[in-house]
Design a protein around this motif. Sequence first.
Motif, PDB file in Angstrom:
ATOM      1  N   ILE A 160      -0.761 -12.383   6.890  1.00  0.00           N
ATOM      2  CA  ILE A 160      -1.320 -12.649   5.559  1.00  0.00           C
ATOM      3  C   ILE A 160      -1.386 -14.160   5.360  1.00  0.00           C
ATOM      4  CG2 ILE A 160      -0.891 -12.446   3.072  1.00  0.00           C
ATOM      5  CD1 ILE A 160       0.539  -9.833   3.619  1.00  0.00           C
ATOM      6  N   GLN A 161      -2.445 -14.634   4.717  1.00  0.00           N
ATOM      7  CA  GLN A 161      -2.556 -16.052   4.365  1.00  0.00           C
ATOM      8  C   GLN A 161      -2.645 -16.190   2.856  1.00  0.00           C
ATOM      9  OE1 GLN A 161      -5.704 -17.945   6.549  1.00  0.00           O
ATOM     10  NE2 GLN A 161      -4.802 -17.446   8.530  1.00  0.00           N
ATOM     11  N   LYS A 162      -1.858 -17.139   2.302  1.00  0.00           N
ATOM     12  CA  LYS A 162      -1.817 -17.400   0.860  1.00  0.00           C
ATOM     13  C   LYS A 162      -1.717 -18.898   0.623  1.00  0.00           C
ATOM     14  CE  LYS A 162      -1.817 -13.093  -0.260  1.00  0.00           C
ATOM     15  NZ  LYS A 162      -2.876 -12.463  -1.005  1.00  0.00           N
ATOM     16  N   TYR A 163      -1.973 -19.311  -0.633  1.00  0.00           N
ATOM     17  CA  TYR A 163      -1.923 -20.719  -1.017  1.00  0.00           C
ATOM     18  C   TYR A 163      -0.745 -20.960  -1.956  1.00  0.00           C
ATOM     19  CZ  TYR A 163      -6.588 -21.003   0.947  1.00  0.00           C
ATOM     20  OH  TYR A 163      -7.657 -20.956   1.799  1.00  0.00           O
ATOM     21  N   GLU A 221      -1.440 -11.880  -5.151  1.00  0.00           N
ATOM     22  CA  GLU A 221      -2.286 -12.957  -5.663  1.00  0.00           C
ATOM     23  C   GLU A 221      -2.650 -13.913  -4.532  1.00  0.00           C
ATOM     24  OE1 GLU A 221      -3.252 -12.625  -8.721  1.00  0.00           O
ATOM     25  OE2 GLU A 221      -1.806 -11.103  -9.311  1.00  0.00           O
ATOM     26  N   ASP A 222      -3.578 -14.825  -4.794  1.00  0.00           N
ATOM     27  CA  ASP A 222      -3.984 -15.797  -3.782  1.00  0.00           C
ATOM     28  C   ASP A 222      -3.195 -17.100  -3.866  1.00  0.00           C
ATOM     29  OD1 ASP A 222      -7.401 -14.747  -4.084  1.00  0.00           O
ATOM     30  OD2 ASP A 222      -5.925 -14.185  -2.578  1.00  0.00           O
ATOM     31  N   TYR A 223      -2.759 -17.478  -5.068  1.00  0.00           N
ATOM     32  CA  TYR A 223      -2.100 -18.761  -5.296  1.00  0.00           C
ATOM     33  C   TYR A 223      -0.743 -18.538  -5.956  1.00  0.00           C
ATOM     34  CZ  TYR A 223      -6.723 -20.650  -4.396  1.00  0.00           C
ATOM     35  OH  TYR A 223      -7.916 -20.956  -3.815  1.00  0.00           O
ATOM     36  N   TYR A 224       0.286 -19.308  -5.490  1.00  0.00           N
ATOM     37  CA  TYR A 224       1.652 -19.163  -6.004  1.00  0.00           C
ATOM     38  C   TYR A 224       2.275 -20.524  -6.250  1.00  0.00           C
ATOM     39  CZ  TYR A 224       1.417 -14.269  -4.767  1.00  0.00           C
ATOM     40  OH  TYR A 224       1.044 -12.953  -4.696  1.00  0.00           O
ATOM     41  N   LEU A 225       3.247 -20.558  -7.169  1.00  0.00           N
ATOM     42  CA  LEU A 225       4.046 -21.741  -7.455  1.00  0.00           C
ATOM     43  C   LEU A 225       5.365 -21.618  -6.693  1.00  0.00           C
ATOM     44  CD1 LEU A 225       3.415 -21.806 -11.285  1.00  0.00           C
ATOM     45  CD2 LEU A 225       2.519 -23.435  -9.620  1.00  0.00           C
ATOM     46  N   THR A 226       5.750 -22.678  -5.978  1.00  0.00           N
ATOM     47  CA  THR A 226       6.946 -22.600  -5.137  1.00  0.00           C
ATOM     48  C   THR A 226       8.244 -22.613  -5.932  1.00  0.00           C
ATOM     49  OG1 THR A 226       7.027 -24.996  -4.855  1.00  0.00           O
ATOM     50  CG2 THR A 226       5.794 -23.726  -3.212  1.00  0.00           C
ATOM     51  N   GLY A 227       8.216 -23.081  -7.174  1.00  0.00           N
ATOM     52  CA  GLY A 227       9.437 -23.193  -7.959  1.00  0.00           C
ATOM     53  C   GLY A 227       9.916 -21.896  -8.570  1.00  0.00           C
ATOM     54  N   LEU A 257      -0.276 -23.864   7.321  1.00  0.00           N
ATOM     55  CA  LEU A 257      -1.504 -24.130   8.069  1.00  0.00           C
ATOM     56  C   LEU A 257      -2.107 -25.488   7.723  1.00  0.00           C
ATOM     57  CD1 LEU A 257      -3.164 -20.596   7.895  1.00  0.00           C
ATOM     58  CD2 LEU A 257      -1.889 -21.612   9.798  1.00  0.00           C
ATOM     59  N   THR A 258      -1.782 -26.015   6.546  1.00  0.00           N
ATOM     60  CA  THR A 258      -2.312 -27.316   6.135  1.00  0.00           C
ATOM     61  C   THR A 258      -1.681 -28.446   6.949  1.00  0.00           C
ATOM     62  OG1 THR A 258      -2.606 -26.420   3.917  1.00  0.00           O
ATOM     63  CG2 THR A 258      -2.724 -28.808   4.136  1.00  0.00           C
ATOM     64  N   THR A 259      -0.371 -28.354   7.200  1.00  0.00           N
ATOM     65  CA  THR A 259       0.335 -29.408   7.934  1.00  0.00           C
ATOM     66  C   THR A 259       0.610 -29.033   9.380  1.00  0.00           C
ATOM     67  OG1 THR A 259       2.526 -28.569   7.359  1.00  0.00           O
ATOM     68  CG2 THR A 259       1.497 -30.145   5.820  1.00  0.00           C
ATOM     69  N   GLY A 260       0.538 -27.744   9.705  1.00  0.00           N
ATOM     70  CA  GLY A 260       0.868 -27.285  11.052  1.00  0.00           C
ATOM     71  C   GLY A 260       2.348 -27.030  11.264  1.00  0.00           C
ATOM     72  N   ALA A 261       3.173 -27.250  10.236  1.00  0.00           N
ATOM     73  CA  ALA A 261       4.621 -27.058  10.358  1.00  0.00           C
ATOM     74  C   ALA A 261       4.968 -25.573  10.358  1.00  0.00           C
ATOM     75  CB  ALA A 261       5.337 -27.758   9.202  1.00  0.00           C
ATOM     76  N   GLN A 317      -1.957 -24.177   2.414  1.00  0.00           N
ATOM     77  CA  GLN A 317      -2.247 -22.828   2.891  1.00  0.00           C
ATOM     78  C   GLN A 317      -1.154 -22.401   3.873  1.00  0.00           C
ATOM     79  OE1 GLN A 317      -5.879 -22.309   5.121  1.00  0.00           O
ATOM     80  NE2 GLN A 317      -5.893 -20.118   4.748  1.00  0.00           N
ATOM     81  N   PHE A 318      -0.606 -21.206   3.638  1.00  0.00           N
ATOM     82  CA  PHE A 318       0.470 -20.672   4.466  1.00  0.00           C
ATOM     83  C   PHE A 318       0.044 -19.373   5.132  1.00  0.00           C
ATOM     84  CE2 PHE A 318       2.870 -23.671   2.146  1.00  0.00           C
ATOM     85  CZ  PHE A 318       4.068 -23.877   2.813  1.00  0.00           C
ATOM     86  N   GLN A 319       0.606 -19.156   6.306  1.00  0.00           N
ATOM     87  CA  GLN A 319       0.402 -17.890   7.023  1.00  0.00           C
ATOM     88  C   GLN A 319       1.755 -17.207   7.204  1.00  0.00           C
ATOM     89  OE1 GLN A 319      -2.284 -17.353  10.497  1.00  0.00           O
ATOM     90  NE2 GLN A 319      -0.349 -17.224  11.601  1.00  0.00           N
ATOM     91  N   PHE A 320       1.792 -15.910   6.917  1.00  0.00           N
ATOM     92  CA  PHE A 320       2.987 -15.088   7.076  1.00  0.00           C
ATOM     93  C   PHE A 320       2.681 -14.025   8.125  1.00  0.00           C
ATOM     94  CE2 PHE A 320       2.896 -16.835   2.888  1.00  0.00           C
ATOM     95  CZ  PHE A 320       4.189 -17.286   2.691  1.00  0.00           C
ATOM     96  N   HIS A 321       3.419 -14.071   9.223  1.00  0.00           N
ATOM     97  CA  HIS A 321       3.219 -13.085  10.290  1.00  0.00           C
ATOM     98  C   HIS A 321       4.441 -12.166  10.310  1.00  0.00           C
ATOM     99  CE1 HIS A 321       1.718 -11.356  13.977  1.00  0.00           C
ATOM    100  NE2 HIS A 321       2.938 -11.458  14.475  1.00  0.00           N
ATOM    101  N   PHE A 322       4.218 -10.896   9.985  1.00  0.00           N
ATOM    102  CA  PHE A 322       5.270  -9.893   9.940  1.00  0.00           C
ATOM    103  C   PHE A 322       5.213  -9.065  11.226  1.00  0.00           C
ATOM    104  CE2 PHE A 322       4.106 -10.854   5.618  1.00  0.00           C
ATOM    105  CZ  PHE A 322       5.310 -10.877   4.935  1.00  0.00           C
ATOM    106  N   LEU A 323       6.382  -8.828  11.830  1.00  0.00           N
ATOM    107  CA  LEU A 323       6.464  -8.039  13.046  1.00  0.00           C
ATOM    108  C   LEU A 323       7.626  -7.061  12.888  1.00  0.00           C
ATOM    109  CD1 LEU A 323       5.940  -9.307  16.582  1.00  0.00           C
ATOM    110  CD2 LEU A 323       7.977  -7.973  16.114  1.00  0.00           C
TER     111      LEU A 323
END
Length: 126
Positions: free
Chosen positions: A104-107, A8-14, A39-43, A83-89
């Motif tokens: 992958i990028q998701k919200y 999905e594109d959007y998820y709930l963190t709880g 990506l929204t905060t840069g953290a 917005q979050f980015q997940f980099h898998f290696l």
Amino acid sequence: MTIEGLFEDYYLTGNDIWIQVVEFDEGEVKELELTVTNLTTGATLPPFKFYPNPNGEFLFNISQIVIALMPLPNHITPNSIQQFQFHFLGRYVDPAIPVQQQTIQKYFVRGGRSKNANLKWNLEAN
């Protein structure tokens, strides 16, 4: 590499957000490194290292990782979508095989939903 659980594109963190990583291109993978960035905060957090189960699969829950990178809630700023980015290696057992990577990028939004019957734990646009 096939990443299951982030369809999905959007998820709930709880709610739990289980990820399964399988089917690498070549040979046996000895470890999977995951770097998560808001990506929204840069953290960002230091990379997480995961190791395969006896079936060669990587299975883990990313909800706590995402929550750690969410801004703290307060009564002035509304609960905004991040917005979050997940980099898998993936690193192979054979060091001669180059690493396999996927991003992958998701919200995500802070909150949760009680799962009832077949209701989903993600957000859907109406």
